[in-house]
Design a protein around this motif. Structure first.
Motif: not given
Lengths: 129, 262
Positions: A22, A26-27, A30-32, B82-85, B89, B91, B99, B252
Protein backbone atom coordinates in the motif's frame (compact mmCIF):
# COMPACT_ATOMS: atom_id res chain seq x y z
CA UNK A 1 -10.96 7.17 25.31
CA UNK A 2 -9.04 10.43 25.14
CA UNK A 3 -7.90 12.07 21.89
CA UNK A 4 -4.47 10.45 21.87
CA UNK A 5 -5.84 7.06 22.80
CA UNK A 6 -8.40 7.30 20.04
CA UNK A 7 -5.65 8.16 17.60
CA UNK A 8 -3.68 5.10 18.62
CA UNK A 9 -6.77 2.95 18.19
CA UNK A 10 -7.06 4.10 14.60
CA UNK A 11 -3.35 3.70 14.14
CA UNK A 12 -3.77 0.03 14.99
CA UNK A 13 -6.76 -0.34 12.71
CA UNK A 14 -4.80 1.26 9.91
CA UNK A 15 -1.87 -1.06 10.48
CA UNK A 16 -4.18 -4.03 10.03
CA UNK A 17 -5.85 -2.71 6.93
CA UNK A 18 -2.89 -1.36 5.02
CA UNK A 19 -0.67 -3.88 3.35
CA UNK A 20 3.04 -3.38 2.71
CA UNK A 21 2.44 -2.71 -0.96
CA UNK A 22 0.00 0.00 0.00
CA UNK A 23 2.93 2.33 0.51
CA UNK A 24 4.53 1.82 -2.83
CA UNK A 25 4.73 4.42 -5.58
CA UNK A 26 1.25 3.67 -6.83
CA UNK A 27 -1.94 1.82 -6.03
CA UNK A 28 -2.19 -1.52 -7.83
CA UNK A 29 -5.82 -2.43 -7.46
CA UNK A 30 -6.89 -0.82 -10.74
CA UNK A 31 -3.80 -1.89 -12.68
CA UNK A 32 -3.04 -5.50 -11.68
CA UNK A 33 -5.04 -8.56 -10.73
CA UNK A 34 -3.65 -9.13 -7.26
CA UNK A 35 -5.70 -12.31 -6.84
CA UNK A 36 -4.01 -14.03 -9.77
CA UNK A 37 -0.39 -15.12 -10.07
CA UNK A 38 1.25 -16.13 -13.33
CA UNK A 39 4.55 -18.02 -13.41
CA UNK A 40 6.58 -18.04 -16.60
CA UNK A 41 9.94 -19.60 -17.40
CA UNK A 42 11.49 -17.51 -20.11
CA UNK A 43 14.31 -15.39 -21.44
CA UNK A 44 15.13 -11.95 -20.10
CA UNK A 45 15.00 -9.39 -22.91
CA UNK A 46 15.85 -6.34 -20.81
CA UNK A 47 16.55 -5.39 -17.20
CA UNK A 48 16.11 -1.67 -16.65
CA UNK A 49 17.49 -0.43 -13.29
CA UNK A 50 15.29 2.61 -13.24
CA UNK A 51 12.93 4.64 -11.07
CA UNK A 52 10.15 4.91 -10.15
CA UNK A 53 10.14 1.17 -10.95
CA UNK A 54 12.70 -1.34 -12.11
CA UNK A 55 11.50 -3.03 -15.32
CA UNK A 56 12.00 -6.58 -16.56
CA UNK A 57 11.19 -7.71 -20.09
CA UNK A 58 10.72 -11.44 -20.62
CA UNK A 59 9.81 -13.74 -23.51
CA UNK A 60 8.13 -16.99 -22.61
CA UNK A 61 5.10 -19.17 -22.98
CA UNK A 62 1.86 -19.00 -21.10
CA UNK A 63 0.20 -22.05 -19.57
CA UNK A 64 -1.46 -22.81 -22.92
CA UNK A 65 1.85 -22.94 -24.73
CA UNK A 66 1.38 -19.60 -26.49
CA UNK A 67 4.48 -17.42 -26.73
CA UNK A 68 4.24 -13.87 -25.33
CA UNK A 69 6.34 -10.92 -24.35
CA UNK A 70 5.71 -9.44 -20.90
CA UNK A 71 6.90 -6.24 -19.30
CA UNK A 72 7.09 -6.67 -15.53
CA UNK A 73 7.54 -3.90 -12.99
CA UNK A 74 9.32 -4.28 -9.67
CA UNK A 75 9.85 -1.73 -6.91
CA UNK A 76 12.28 1.21 -6.85
CA UNK A 77 16.04 0.78 -7.09
CA UNK A 78 16.48 1.83 -3.45
CA UNK A 79 13.88 -0.59 -2.14
CA UNK A 80 15.21 -3.51 -4.19
CA UNK A 81 18.74 -2.72 -3.04
CA UNK A 82 17.56 -3.25 0.52
CA UNK A 83 16.34 -6.66 -0.52
CA UNK A 84 19.53 -7.87 -2.15
CA UNK A 85 19.09 -6.78 -5.75
CA UNK A 86 21.73 -4.93 -7.77
CA UNK A 87 21.70 -3.43 -11.26
CA UNK A 88 23.38 -6.65 -12.41
CA UNK A 89 20.96 -9.09 -10.80
CA UNK A 90 19.50 -9.99 -14.20
CA UNK A 91 20.90 -9.73 -17.69
CA UNK A 92 19.40 -10.03 -21.15
CA UNK A 93 19.59 -13.53 -22.55
CA UNK A 94 19.48 -15.49 -19.30
CA UNK A 95 16.68 -17.85 -18.43
CA UNK A 96 14.68 -17.19 -15.29
CA UNK A 97 11.42 -18.20 -13.73
CA UNK A 98 9.31 -15.20 -12.89
CA UNK A 99 6.03 -14.91 -11.00
CA UNK A 100 3.81 -11.85 -11.26
CA UNK A 101 0.31 -10.47 -10.89
CA UNK A 102 -0.92 -9.88 -14.46
CA UNK A 103 -1.89 -6.44 -15.70
CA UNK A 104 -5.58 -5.70 -16.23
CA UNK A 105 -4.83 -3.64 -19.35
CA UNK A 106 -1.97 -3.79 -21.85
CA UNK A 107 0.81 -1.23 -21.88
CA UNK A 108 2.34 0.55 -24.86
CA UNK A 109 2.14 -1.39 -28.15
CA UNK A 110 -0.31 -3.81 -26.53
CA UNK A 111 2.47 -5.28 -24.38
CA UNK A 112 1.29 -7.56 -21.60
CA UNK A 113 2.31 -6.22 -18.21
CA UNK A 114 2.77 -7.59 -14.72
CA UNK A 115 3.66 -6.69 -11.17
CA UNK A 116 6.57 -8.74 -9.83
CA UNK A 117 6.06 -11.32 -7.10
CA UNK A 118 9.45 -13.06 -7.34
CA UNK A 119 12.24 -14.18 -9.62
CA UNK A 120 13.93 -17.57 -9.34
CA UNK A 121 17.38 -17.77 -10.95
CA UNK A 122 18.70 -20.92 -12.66
CA UNK A 123 20.72 -21.79 -9.54
CA UNK A 124 17.57 -21.70 -7.42
CA UNK A 125 18.33 -18.38 -5.78
CA UNK A 126 15.20 -16.34 -5.20
CA UNK A 127 14.95 -12.58 -5.63
CA UNK A 128 11.94 -11.16 -3.76
CA UNK A 129 9.80 -8.27 -4.88
CA UNK B 1 69.65 30.61 60.77
CA UNK B 2 69.40 27.63 63.06
CA UNK B 3 68.04 24.32 61.90
CA UNK B 4 65.34 24.60 64.53
CA UNK B 5 64.16 27.90 62.99
CA UNK B 6 64.21 26.40 59.44
CA UNK B 7 62.04 23.51 60.64
CA UNK B 8 59.52 25.94 62.10
CA UNK B 9 59.38 27.88 58.81
CA UNK B 10 58.88 24.68 56.78
CA UNK B 11 56.14 23.45 59.10
CA UNK B 12 54.46 26.85 58.86
CA UNK B 13 54.52 26.76 55.07
CA UNK B 14 53.07 23.24 54.99
CA UNK B 15 50.27 24.26 57.36
CA UNK B 16 49.53 27.35 55.26
CA UNK B 17 49.43 25.43 51.97
CA UNK B 18 47.23 22.75 53.51
CA UNK B 19 44.83 25.37 54.83
CA UNK B 20 44.64 27.14 51.47
CA UNK B 21 43.96 23.82 49.75
CA UNK B 22 41.25 22.88 52.24
CA UNK B 23 39.59 26.29 52.09
CA UNK B 24 39.51 26.34 48.32
CA UNK B 25 38.13 22.80 48.30
CA UNK B 26 35.32 23.76 50.69
CA UNK B 27 34.29 26.94 48.95
CA UNK B 28 30.73 27.29 47.59
CA UNK B 29 31.94 28.19 44.12
CA UNK B 30 30.17 25.77 41.71
CA UNK B 31 32.24 23.58 39.49
CA UNK B 32 32.06 24.26 35.75
CA UNK B 33 28.91 22.57 34.42
CA UNK B 34 29.46 19.42 32.44
CA UNK B 35 28.27 19.50 28.86
CA UNK B 36 24.75 18.05 28.70
CA UNK B 37 24.67 14.50 27.51
CA UNK B 38 21.86 14.01 25.05
CA UNK B 39 20.66 10.69 23.70
CA UNK B 40 22.28 9.67 20.47
CA UNK B 41 19.65 9.61 17.72
CA UNK B 42 22.18 9.27 14.94
CA UNK B 43 22.08 6.32 12.61
CA UNK B 44 20.30 4.88 9.62
CA UNK B 45 16.59 4.31 10.22
CA UNK B 46 13.76 2.58 8.39
CA UNK B 47 10.25 3.68 9.26
CA UNK B 48 7.88 0.95 10.38
CA UNK B 49 5.10 1.47 7.89
CA UNK B 50 2.61 -0.43 9.95
CA UNK B 51 2.81 2.26 12.59
CA UNK B 52 2.44 5.17 10.23
CA UNK B 53 -0.96 6.37 11.17
CA UNK B 54 -1.80 9.16 8.77
CA UNK B 55 -3.42 6.72 6.38
CA UNK B 56 -5.76 4.98 8.72
CA UNK B 57 -7.62 2.71 6.38
CA UNK B 58 -10.64 5.01 6.41
CA UNK B 59 -11.88 6.99 3.46
CA UNK B 60 -10.43 10.49 3.22
CA UNK B 61 -12.69 12.98 4.96
CA UNK B 62 -14.42 10.40 7.14
CA UNK B 63 -11.76 9.60 9.75
CA UNK B 64 -13.33 10.29 13.13
CA UNK B 65 -10.11 11.53 14.73
CA UNK B 66 -9.06 13.99 12.01
CA UNK B 67 -10.67 17.36 12.90
CA UNK B 68 -11.36 18.72 9.43
CA UNK B 69 -12.25 22.38 9.07
CA UNK B 70 -14.55 23.37 6.18
CA UNK B 71 -11.50 24.62 4.24
CA UNK B 72 -9.96 21.13 4.26
CA UNK B 73 -13.22 19.36 3.42
CA UNK B 74 -13.66 21.63 0.43
CA UNK B 75 -10.08 21.07 -0.64
CA UNK B 76 -10.29 17.26 -0.62
CA UNK B 77 -13.34 17.19 -2.90
CA UNK B 78 -11.12 17.03 -5.96
CA UNK B 79 -8.52 14.64 -4.59
CA UNK B 80 -7.78 11.52 -6.66
CA UNK B 81 -5.18 9.55 -4.71
CA UNK B 82 -2.75 7.48 -6.70
CA UNK B 83 -0.84 5.49 -4.12
CA UNK B 84 -1.84 2.39 -2.28
CA UNK B 85 -2.39 4.33 0.93
CA UNK B 86 -5.94 4.89 -0.28
CA UNK B 87 -8.41 2.11 -0.94
CA UNK B 88 -9.63 4.10 -3.94
CA UNK B 89 -6.19 4.77 -5.39
CA UNK B 90 -6.41 5.50 -9.11
CA UNK B 91 -2.85 5.79 -10.28
CA UNK B 92 -3.72 6.33 -13.93
CA UNK B 93 -5.86 9.41 -13.24
CA UNK B 94 -4.42 10.70 -9.98
CA UNK B 95 -3.86 14.38 -9.24
CA UNK B 96 -1.36 13.61 -6.49
CA UNK B 97 1.21 16.39 -7.05
CA UNK B 98 4.15 14.10 -6.37
CA UNK B 99 2.93 11.72 -9.11
CA UNK B 100 1.32 14.10 -11.57
CA UNK B 101 4.10 16.71 -11.47
CA UNK B 102 6.92 14.75 -9.77
CA UNK B 103 6.83 17.41 -7.05
CA UNK B 104 8.88 16.82 -3.91
CA UNK B 105 6.92 14.87 -1.34
CA UNK B 106 7.40 17.76 1.08
CA UNK B 107 6.89 17.53 4.78
CA UNK B 108 5.68 15.57 6.71
CA UNK B 109 4.92 13.25 3.77
CA UNK B 110 8.61 12.60 3.20
CA UNK B 111 8.46 10.28 6.21
CA UNK B 112 5.84 8.16 4.51
CA UNK B 113 8.06 6.88 1.75
CA UNK B 114 9.24 3.34 2.49
CA UNK B 115 12.94 4.08 2.17
CA UNK B 116 15.51 4.85 4.84
CA UNK B 117 16.56 8.10 6.44
CA UNK B 118 19.73 9.02 8.26
CA UNK B 119 20.11 11.24 11.32
CA UNK B 120 23.39 13.07 11.82
CA UNK B 121 23.68 14.73 15.22
CA UNK B 122 26.02 17.54 16.23
CA UNK B 123 26.08 19.89 19.21
CA UNK B 124 24.47 22.70 17.24
CA UNK B 125 22.24 21.00 14.70
CA UNK B 126 20.59 17.74 13.86
CA UNK B 127 20.50 16.81 10.17
CA UNK B 128 18.00 14.47 8.61
CA UNK B 129 18.80 12.91 5.24
CA UNK B 130 16.14 10.99 3.32
CA UNK B 131 17.07 8.43 0.74
CA UNK B 132 14.02 9.09 -1.44
CA UNK B 133 14.84 11.86 -3.90
CA UNK B 134 17.86 12.89 -1.79
CA UNK B 135 15.87 15.23 0.43
CA UNK B 136 17.34 16.69 3.62
CA UNK B 137 16.71 19.23 6.34
CA UNK B 138 18.75 20.93 9.03
CA UNK B 139 17.29 21.30 12.52
CA UNK B 140 19.30 24.02 14.31
CA UNK B 141 19.23 23.54 18.08
CA UNK B 142 18.20 26.19 20.61
CA UNK B 143 17.36 28.75 17.93
CA UNK B 144 14.22 30.73 17.30
CA UNK B 145 12.32 30.60 14.03
CA UNK B 146 13.17 33.42 11.67
CA UNK B 147 10.66 36.26 11.84
CA UNK B 148 9.11 35.63 8.45
CA UNK B 149 10.33 32.28 7.16
CA UNK B 150 10.23 31.46 3.49
CA UNK B 151 7.46 29.17 2.35
CA UNK B 152 9.17 26.00 1.15
CA UNK B 153 8.68 22.31 0.38
CA UNK B 154 10.30 21.20 3.64
CA UNK B 155 9.65 24.21 5.86
CA UNK B 156 11.86 25.70 8.54
CA UNK B 157 12.72 23.55 11.53
CA UNK B 158 14.23 24.35 14.93
CA UNK B 159 14.87 21.92 17.74
CA UNK B 160 15.63 21.64 21.43
CA UNK B 161 16.22 18.88 23.91
CA UNK B 162 13.66 18.23 26.63
CA UNK B 163 15.27 15.52 28.71
CA UNK B 164 15.76 12.53 26.46
CA UNK B 165 13.43 13.88 23.77
CA UNK B 166 14.34 16.02 20.79
CA UNK B 167 11.47 18.39 20.16
CA UNK B 168 11.35 19.75 16.61
CA UNK B 169 9.11 22.64 15.63
CA UNK B 170 8.59 23.17 11.89
CA UNK B 171 6.66 25.88 10.01
CA UNK B 172 6.60 27.58 6.62
CA UNK B 173 5.30 24.82 4.37
CA UNK B 174 4.19 25.28 0.77
CA UNK B 175 0.51 24.29 0.65
CA UNK B 176 0.85 22.56 -2.72
CA UNK B 177 1.92 19.31 -1.06
CA UNK B 178 -0.27 16.66 0.49
CA UNK B 179 0.49 15.54 4.03
CA UNK B 180 0.38 11.90 2.87
CA UNK B 181 -0.48 9.70 -0.08
CA UNK B 182 -4.17 9.77 0.73
CA UNK B 183 -4.39 13.52 0.25
CA UNK B 184 -4.78 15.18 3.64
CA UNK B 185 -4.41 18.86 2.78
CA UNK B 186 -2.67 21.60 4.71
CA UNK B 187 -2.36 25.35 4.48
CA UNK B 188 0.75 27.53 4.79
CA UNK B 189 -0.19 27.85 8.48
CA UNK B 190 0.72 24.23 9.16
CA UNK B 191 2.97 23.72 12.19
CA UNK B 192 4.41 20.27 12.86
CA UNK B 193 5.75 19.40 16.28
CA UNK B 194 7.81 16.22 16.45
CA UNK B 195 8.93 14.57 19.66
CA UNK B 196 11.75 12.17 18.82
CA UNK B 197 12.85 9.54 21.31
CA UNK B 198 15.19 6.61 21.06
CA UNK B 199 13.01 4.31 23.11
CA UNK B 200 15.56 1.50 22.95
CA UNK B 201 18.87 1.02 21.10
CA UNK B 202 17.07 -0.29 18.02
CA UNK B 203 13.98 1.91 17.97
CA UNK B 204 13.22 5.55 17.23
CA UNK B 205 9.74 6.82 18.03
CA UNK B 206 8.41 10.09 16.64
CA UNK B 207 5.16 11.53 17.96
CA UNK B 208 3.68 14.16 15.65
CA UNK B 209 1.29 16.97 16.44
CA UNK B 210 -0.20 18.81 13.48
CA UNK B 211 -1.53 22.30 14.05
CA UNK B 212 -3.20 24.12 11.18
CA UNK B 213 -5.98 26.51 12.17
CA UNK B 214 -7.11 26.93 8.57
CA UNK B 215 -7.33 23.25 7.65
CA UNK B 216 -8.15 21.65 11.02
CA UNK B 217 -10.24 22.79 13.94
CA UNK B 218 -7.74 21.59 16.54
CA UNK B 219 -4.37 19.84 16.66
CA UNK B 220 -4.26 16.15 15.80
CA UNK B 221 -1.60 13.54 16.31
CA UNK B 222 0.18 10.64 14.71
CA UNK B 223 3.11 8.37 15.47
CA UNK B 224 5.94 6.84 13.48
CA UNK B 225 8.29 4.13 14.69
CA UNK B 226 11.58 3.47 12.94
CA UNK B 227 14.08 0.63 13.36
CA UNK B 228 17.84 0.96 13.20
CA UNK B 229 19.37 -0.42 10.00
CA UNK B 230 22.76 -1.96 10.72
CA UNK B 231 24.04 -2.99 7.34
CA UNK B 232 22.30 -0.68 4.91
CA UNK B 233 23.61 2.14 2.83
CA UNK B 234 21.98 5.23 1.40
CA UNK B 235 21.29 4.72 -2.29
CA UNK B 236 20.39 7.30 -4.89
CA UNK B 237 16.70 6.79 -5.58
CA UNK B 238 15.58 9.79 -7.57
CA UNK B 239 12.54 10.03 -9.83
CA UNK B 240 12.08 12.86 -12.29
CA UNK B 241 9.13 13.94 -14.44
CA UNK B 242 10.76 12.21 -17.41
CA UNK B 243 11.10 8.99 -15.42
CA UNK B 244 7.49 9.14 -14.32
CA UNK B 245 6.14 9.76 -17.84
CA UNK B 246 8.42 7.14 -19.33
CA UNK B 247 7.07 4.60 -16.86
CA UNK B 248 3.46 5.62 -17.53
CA UNK B 249 3.99 5.34 -21.26
CA UNK B 250 5.32 1.80 -21.04
CA UNK B 251 2.97 0.36 -18.44
CA UNK B 252 -0.20 2.42 -18.79
CA UNK B 253 0.04 3.34 -22.48
CA UNK B 254 -0.24 7.03 -21.56
CA UNK B 255 1.30 9.28 -24.18
CA UNK B 256 3.73 11.79 -22.61
CA UNK B 257 2.34 15.31 -22.74
CA UNK B 258 5.77 16.92 -22.75
CA UNK B 259 9.09 15.95 -24.30
CA UNK B 260 10.85 13.43 -22.10
CA UNK B 261 14.37 12.09 -21.81
CA UNK B 262 14.74 8.77 -23.65
Amino acid sequence: MNHRGFGRFWMGVGALLISVSAFAHHGRALIYDAKKEVTVKGTVTEFVWFNPHVQIGIDGMDDKGVRHHWLIEASSTGYLSQRGWTRKSLKAGETITITFNPGLNPGRNATLTGDLVKVVLPDGKELPK
Amino acid sequence: MTSNFRNHVLIGLIVLLTAVTLISGCSNKPAAPAAPQHPDLSGLWLGNRGNWSMTRGAKLGTEPDVPYAPWALERIKGVIAGTGGSADADFANTNDPSLKYADPLGFPRQYQHPLKFKIVQTDNSVYQLWEWNKAWREIPLNKQHTEDPDISWYGESVGKWEGDTLVVDSIGFKDATWMDGVGHPHSEELRVIERMQRVDPETLRIDFTFEDPIAYTHPWTSTLTAKLVHDGKMTETVTTMSDELHYRERFLNQKPTIPIRR
